[in-house]
Scaffold this motif. Structure first.
Motif, PDB file in Angstrom:
ATOM      1  N   LYS A   1       1.776  -9.438   1.386  1.00 41.03           N
ATOM      2  CA  LYS A   1       0.558  -8.771   1.843  1.00 41.03           C
ATOM      3  C   LYS A   1      -0.169  -8.216   0.634  1.00 41.03           C
ATOM      4  O   LYS A   1       0.450  -7.662  -0.274  1.00 41.03           O
ATOM      5  CB  LYS A   1       0.905  -7.655   2.836  1.00 41.03           C
ATOM      6  N   ARG A   2      -1.492  -8.357   0.620  1.00 40.73           N
ATOM      7  CA  ARG A   2      -2.277  -7.996  -0.545  1.00 40.73           C
ATOM      8  C   ARG A   2      -2.879  -6.603  -0.426  1.00 40.73           C
ATOM      9  O   ARG A   2      -3.290  -6.168   0.653  1.00 40.73           O
ATOM     10  CB  ARG A   2      -3.413  -9.014  -0.746  1.00 40.73           C
ATOM     11  N   PHE A   3      -2.960  -5.928  -1.579  1.00 36.31           N
ATOM     12  CA  PHE A   3      -3.605  -4.614  -1.647  1.00 36.31           C
ATOM     13  C   PHE A   3      -5.115  -4.754  -1.484  1.00 36.31           C
ATOM     14  O   PHE A   3      -5.718  -5.713  -1.965  1.00 36.31           O
ATOM     15  CB  PHE A   3      -3.304  -3.951  -2.992  1.00 36.31           C
ATOM     16  N   ASN A   4      -5.716  -3.775  -0.793  1.00 39.36           N
ATOM     17  CA  ASN A   4      -7.177  -3.676  -0.773  1.00 39.36           C
ATOM     18  C   ASN A   4      -7.564  -2.208  -0.656  1.00 39.36           C
ATOM     19  O   ASN A   4      -6.817  -1.397  -0.100  1.00 39.36           O
ATOM     20  CB  ASN A   4      -7.788  -4.501   0.351  1.00 39.36           C
ATOM     21  N   TYR A   5      -8.727  -1.869  -1.204  1.00 40.75           N
ATOM     22  CA  TYR A   5      -9.155  -0.472  -1.251  1.00 40.75           C
ATOM     23  C   TYR A   5      -9.490   0.079   0.134  1.00 40.75           C
ATOM     24  O   TYR A   5      -9.392   1.284   0.379  1.00 40.75           O
ATOM     25  CB  TYR A   5     -10.348  -0.310  -2.198  1.00 40.75           C
ATOM     26  N   PHE A   6      -9.882  -0.805   1.038  1.00 41.23           N
ATOM     27  CA  PHE A   6     -10.174  -0.365   2.398  1.00 41.23           C
ATOM     28  C   PHE A   6      -8.935   0.274   3.027  1.00 41.23           C
ATOM     29  O   PHE A   6      -9.006   1.350   3.623  1.00 41.23           O
ATOM     30  CB  PHE A   6     -10.632  -1.555   3.246  1.00 41.23           C
ATOM     31  N   SER A   7      -7.788  -0.379   2.875  1.00 44.04           N
ATOM     32  CA  SER A   7      -6.540   0.157   3.430  1.00 44.04           C
ATOM     33  C   SER A   7      -6.142   1.450   2.733  1.00 44.04           C
ATOM     34  O   SER A   7      -5.671   2.391   3.377  1.00 44.04           O
ATOM     35  CB  SER A   7      -5.410  -0.867   3.296  1.00 44.04           C
ATOM     36  N   LEU A   8      -6.321   1.507   1.411  1.00 37.13           N
ATOM     37  CA  LEU A   8      -5.968   2.709   0.649  1.00 37.13           C
ATOM     38  C   LEU A   8      -6.719   3.926   1.156  1.00 37.13           C
ATOM     39  O   LEU A   8      -6.163   5.029   1.239  1.00 37.13           O
ATOM     40  CB  LEU A   8      -6.268   2.485  -0.839  1.00 37.13           C
ATOM     41  N   VAL A   9      -7.984   3.750   1.522  1.00 40.88           N
ATOM     42  CA  VAL A   9      -8.815   4.869   1.977  1.00 40.88           C
ATOM     43  C   VAL A   9      -8.727   5.067   3.490  1.00 40.88           C
ATOM     44  O   VAL A   9      -8.489   6.181   3.973  1.00 40.88           O
ATOM     45  CB  VAL A   9     -10.291   4.652   1.560  1.00 40.88           C
ATOM     46  N   PHE A  10      -8.877   3.976   4.236  1.00 37.31           N
ATOM     47  CA  PHE A  10      -9.008   4.100   5.688  1.00 37.31           C
ATOM     48  C   PHE A  10      -7.678   4.381   6.389  1.00 37.31           C
ATOM     49  O   PHE A  10      -7.627   5.205   7.312  1.00 37.31           O
ATOM     50  CB  PHE A  10      -9.618   2.825   6.265  1.00 37.31           C
ATOM     51  N   LYS A  11      -6.619   3.715   5.985  1.00 38.12           N
ATOM     52  CA  LYS A  11      -5.351   3.842   6.703  1.00 38.12           C
ATOM     53  C   LYS A  11      -4.806   5.281   6.692  1.00 38.12           C
ATOM     54  O   LYS A  11      -4.370   5.783   7.736  1.00 38.12           O
ATOM     55  CB  LYS A  11      -4.306   2.877   6.131  1.00 38.12           C
ATOM     56  N   PRO A  12      -4.795   6.000   5.561  1.00 38.18           N
ATOM     57  CA  PRO A  12      -4.339   7.399   5.594  1.00 38.18           C
ATOM     58  C   PRO A  12      -5.225   8.287   6.472  1.00 38.18           C
ATOM     59  O   PRO A  12      -4.721   9.165   7.185  1.00 38.18           O
ATOM     60  CB  PRO A  12      -4.411   7.830   4.134  1.00 38.18           C
ATOM     61  N   VAL A  13      -6.544   8.056   6.415  1.00 39.58           N
ATOM     62  CA  VAL A  13      -7.459   8.839   7.253  1.00 39.58           C
ATOM     63  C   VAL A  13      -7.179   8.580   8.727  1.00 39.58           C
ATOM     64  O   VAL A  13      -7.124   9.508   9.550  1.00 39.58           O
ATOM     65  CB  VAL A  13      -8.933   8.503   6.913  1.00 39.58           C
TER      66      VAL A  13
END
Length: 264
Positions: free
Chosen positions: A199-211
């Motif tokens: 599975k690849r890293f993306n900035y959307f997940s870094l920001v959205f998933k914790p929120v």
């Protein structure tokens, strides 16, 4: 009419669990054997277990939760296994239900336990944990841990499952730093799991998933009704998600660097 009582093996994995594991061990002394697999604790956990008359302690290096629990499962002498985390406690009523269930003519080969979550010494009623349940009692011959997950391990069961009525008490939160450390560790292990699955890293997940995690636990799962406890738990769970994606990015960079270093 006499019958042979069925024996139970209580299994626990541990690392630096002083302050938790004492209650856990005392709550499973009804079992016919207690085996703890310790991953080289440094806080006195191993010494405490060595000196406990009813405990067999084995030291084994920790790779991930699934590997450690699979190793522990192999050590059990009995078919019926009660597998607990070191911060879980079996009440007297639950003890009685476990013994009665194992010795009944049950068709089930595994049982789910609902859990009562403790924030220090008070109950955490909401914050996403109110419907939490896990396999804790099962027949060794009918179950094994899936090798597809290395954290929040999954038990594959060959047969029908039931649910026990009494809840297992889970002392999930001792203090802020302890829970934070636990969530960060889970996050890093989940990152490895994701990396192995490509599975690849993306900035959307870094920001959205914790929120989303915070919103889900605090609002949708009613953490707001737990007051300050709800804020703390929801924030630290979100921090674990943030750590997952941050670590995934690190793993990808390391992999890319290793690739370029071996290129001719």
């Amino acid at each position: 009419m006499s019958y042979q009582k069925k024996k139970i093996s209580a299994l626990i994995i541990a690392f630096n669990e002083m302050g938790y594991i004492e209650k856990c061990i005392e709550s499973v002394t009804f079992a016919d054997e207690i085996i703890v697999v310790d991953s080289y604790s440094t806080d006195g956990t191993y010494e405490y277990l060595q000196n406990h008359p009813k405990v067999k302690v084995i030291q084994h290096p920790f790779a991930n939760f699934t590997a450690q629990k699979s190793f522990a499962l192999k050590q059990a002498a009995n078919d019926w296994v009660l597998f607990l985390d070191a911060d879980e406690v079996v009440s007297q009523k639950l003890q009685e239900e476990i013994v009665a269930t194992v010795n009944s003519d049950t068709e089930f080969v595994a049982y789910w336990f609902y859990r009562k979550f403790m924030f220090q010494n008070s109950v955490l009623n909401f914050s996403g944990w109110q419907t939490d349940k896990n396999y804790r009692l099962f027949r060794k011959s009918k179950a094994k841990f899936s090798d597809k997950k290395i954290v929040h391990e999954t038990l594959n069961v060959d047969g029908a499952s039931g649910i026990l009525k009494e809840k297992l008490t889970h002392y999930c939160y001792k203090n802020y730093e302890d829970y934070k450390s636990k969530m960060l560790k889970y996050g890093r292990l989940k990152a490895k799991e994701a990396f192995y699955r490509e599975k690849r890293f993306n900035y959307f997940s870094l920001v959205f998933k914790p929120v989303w995690k915070f919103f889900h636990h605090y609002v949708l799962r009613l953490g707001i009704l737990d007051g300050k406890k709800g804020i703390t738990i929801s924030y630290l769970n979100a921090l674990g998600d943030y750590e997952r994606y941050r670590e995934l990015k690190k793993l990808e960079k390391k992999n890319e660097l290793a690739y370029y270093l071996v290129m001719p």
